[in-house]
Design an enzyme around this catalytic site. Structure first.
Site, short mmCIF file in Angstrom:
data_model
loop_
_atom_site.label_atom_id
_atom_site.label_comp_id
_atom_site.label_asym_id
_atom_site.label_seq_id
_atom_site.Cartn_x
_atom_site.Cartn_y
_atom_site.Cartn_z
N GLY A 1 -50.63 24.33 -74.60
CA GLY A 1 -51.38 23.91 -75.78
C GLY A 1 -51.42 24.98 -76.85
N VAL B 1 -55.31 31.68 -76.30
CA VAL B 1 -55.40 31.82 -74.85
C VAL B 1 -54.20 31.20 -74.15
CG1 VAL B 1 -56.74 31.23 -72.81
CG2 VAL B 1 -57.92 31.98 -74.88
N GLU C 1 -45.72 20.40 -77.30
CA GLU C 1 -45.94 20.03 -78.70
C GLU C 1 -45.49 21.17 -79.60
OE1 GLU C 1 -50.31 18.00 -78.40
OE2 GLU C 1 -50.15 20.16 -78.12
N ASN D 1 -62.14 21.62 -83.08
CA ASN D 1 -60.86 21.24 -83.68
C ASN D 1 -60.46 19.80 -83.38
OD1 ASN D 1 -60.68 23.93 -84.51
ND2 ASN D 1 -59.52 24.52 -82.69
N GLY E 1 -53.40 17.21 -78.15
CA GLY E 1 -52.53 16.56 -77.17
C GLY E 1 -52.91 16.81 -75.73
#
Length: 502
Positions: A262, A266, A287, A377, A381
């Site tokens: 993602g 982190v 993504e 945020n 996905g």
């Protein structure tokens, strides 16, 4: 410009950003290119912000994900947004959302295209799309992201192209644009390996819909990722230990399985930890392709990477763009409904690494809302991948705000991913493999392996009291969210005696 704008008929449609912006009227819906600060339409949105200084209007803004160039910030502060979807990552917009000044629809990123295709979200008046080229036959070549650009162009009434001459022309050839048929009428998506191409190298468009072309020269905003720190390095070590245990058990090979990571510091740092590991010949199906992916490329660790956008720090952007030929044969960019499609995720058997804000003792994950109500945020996905991948891994530091907040709590204040979609939880303290465990077993493993030491006793006390009351998933309802209440009242989740000891 002529080398980039190769369709002669379209060369007569060049306009200024201000002229293009003048076509946008109050109440319209705009589909903007852009996915995590990459490939976003830049000039026309900025002109809309300027226009707002003398004219009141509001529009709905649909994108792929977050925008760069402070566009979300400027549009929010200009007061021109009525509704925003499906993802954002700007502090000013976040404040407007949480104050109720604009509507935000938080969506799984694979769902937006389907909702547009089925006309659930209404019509798109203008698609405003960044491109690096338009071919002789009118094929639009996207820039550093695909996002929802192809579905926006397909369904919009009108199209404005921002032809960005600063973006590398070498991006042409990296894209694989595949359009799904209507639901109920489509066959299987024929993607069976990470490197496979199933579409065409650009976005098809009815040329009569292209109302104007705005020529721009601006690179993407650099990503806001910061380098790995000691805690994220520990998390990476724990994740690598987990992968080693899977290899030892015969469930993975030394090449693992296709990896998804993602967006964010982190997740990027944890992926970065694979550089010094024994794992190699890796595939990425994700993504966003961030710095860590290209660092892994440079260390010879990656065989192939498929993504939806390329989002890089300033230094890495300069290096990658100057050497795109080095990566061209090992890279592809797809629409986000394909990069995030459940069918593909399940077929390829991904190992998915995403970030949590907090996790509770049973493995439920909050990835979007601070203290249960304030949007950060968006889910992005992570839900697409967690529900459908081979192993769903969530990573978070065990505490935040210098230890005042425990990221492991009795009950998540907002749940984006239920315990059923979470396989492994990783903090700098260790990792908890939750597969095959009942709720009471999960709680003990999470507390032991993932909680910060100064919060372990509080968590165990809660769990023991809850267990005495019984239930498949024991809770003390009147105390389940007491940690969040204590934080709001005192500034820390620690109980008084624990705070004194700490």
């Amino acid at each position: 410009m002529i080398e980039r704008l190769r369709n002669k008929d379209l060369q007569t449609r060049i306009v200024t950003a201000d002229e293009a912006a003048s076509w946008i009227q109050d109440g319209m819906t705009l589909g903007l290119s852009g996915f995590t600060r990459a490939g976003d339409a830049k000039a026309v949105p900025m002109s809309l912000v300027e226009r707002a200084k003398t004219e009141a209007f509001k529009v709905n803004i649909f994108t792929g994900a977050s925008l760069g160039f402070d566009l979300d910030k400027m549009m929010a502060e200009a007061g021109i947004i009525n509704k925003r979807l499906p993802f954002q990552a700007d502090a000013s917009m976040r404040k407007k959302i949480n104050d109720g000044a604009l509507y935000f629809v938080d969506q799984h990123l694979s769902h937006t295209a389907e909702l547009i295709r089925s006309q659930v979200l209404g019509s798109i008046d203008y698609a405003i799309i960044e491109a690096v080229a338009i071919t002789e036959d009118g094929l639009i070549i996207p820039a550093t992201s695909v996002g929802n650009s192809s579905i926006f162009i397909e369904k919009a009434e009108n199209v404005i192209i921002e032809l960005n001459l600063a973006q590398p022309g070498e991006l042409e050839g990296l894209h694989d644009i595949y359009s799904a048929e209507e639901q109920g009428m489509r066959g299987p998506i024929p993607l069976t390996s990470v490197e496979q191409r199933i579409g065409i190298p650009g976005i098809s468009v009815d040329l009569s819909k292209i109302k104007g072309i705005v020529v721009t020269e601006a690179l993407d905003s650099p990503s806001t990722i910061v380098p790995p720190d000691a805690e994220t390095a520990q998390m990476a070590d724990h994740l690598i230990d987990f992968f080693r245990s899977e290899v030892q058990a015969g469930r993975l090979t030394n090449s693992l399985a296709p990896l998804q990571s993602g967006i964010g510091t982190v997740a990027n740092a944890v992926l970065h930890g694979l550089i010094d590991s024994e794992f190699e010949n890796l595939d990425i199906y994700s993504e966003v392709l961030q710095d860590a992916v290209f660092d892994l490329f440079d260390h010879g660790k990656i065989r192939f990477a498929s993504g939806c956008s390329i989002t890089l720090s300033d230094e890495k952007m300069q290096d990658v763009y100057a050497n795109l030929d080095k990566y061209r044969e090992k890279l592809v960019l797809r629409p986000q409904e394909i990069s995030n499609h459940p069918e593909i995720i399940r077929r390829l058997g991904l190992l998915s690494i995403n970030t949590a804000l907090e996790a509770d003792i049973y493995g439920n994950i909050n990835s979007t809302h601070v203290s249960g109500t304030k949007m950060m945020n968006g889910i992005g996905g992570s839900g697409d991948f967690a529900r459908n991948c081979r192993i769903a891994i969530f990573v978070t530091k065990s505490t935040a705000k210098n230890g005042a907040i425990s990221s492991i709590v009795p009950f998540a204040s907002h749940v984006d991913h239920t315990e059923h979609d979470v396989d492994v939880l990783v903090t700098e303290q260790g990792y908890a493999d939750l597969r095959g465990l009942a709720p009471r077993e999960r709680a003990l493993v999470i507390i032991e392996k993932c909680a910060h030491p100064k919060y372990k006793k509080q968590l165990l006390d809660y769990f023991e009291e809850a267990s005495a009351r019984g239930g498949q998933t024991p809770h003390i309802l009147e105390k389940a969210l007491s940690w969040h209440t204590r934080l709001a009242e005192t500034g820390t989740m620690l109980e008084k005696e624990q705070a004194v000891i700490g």
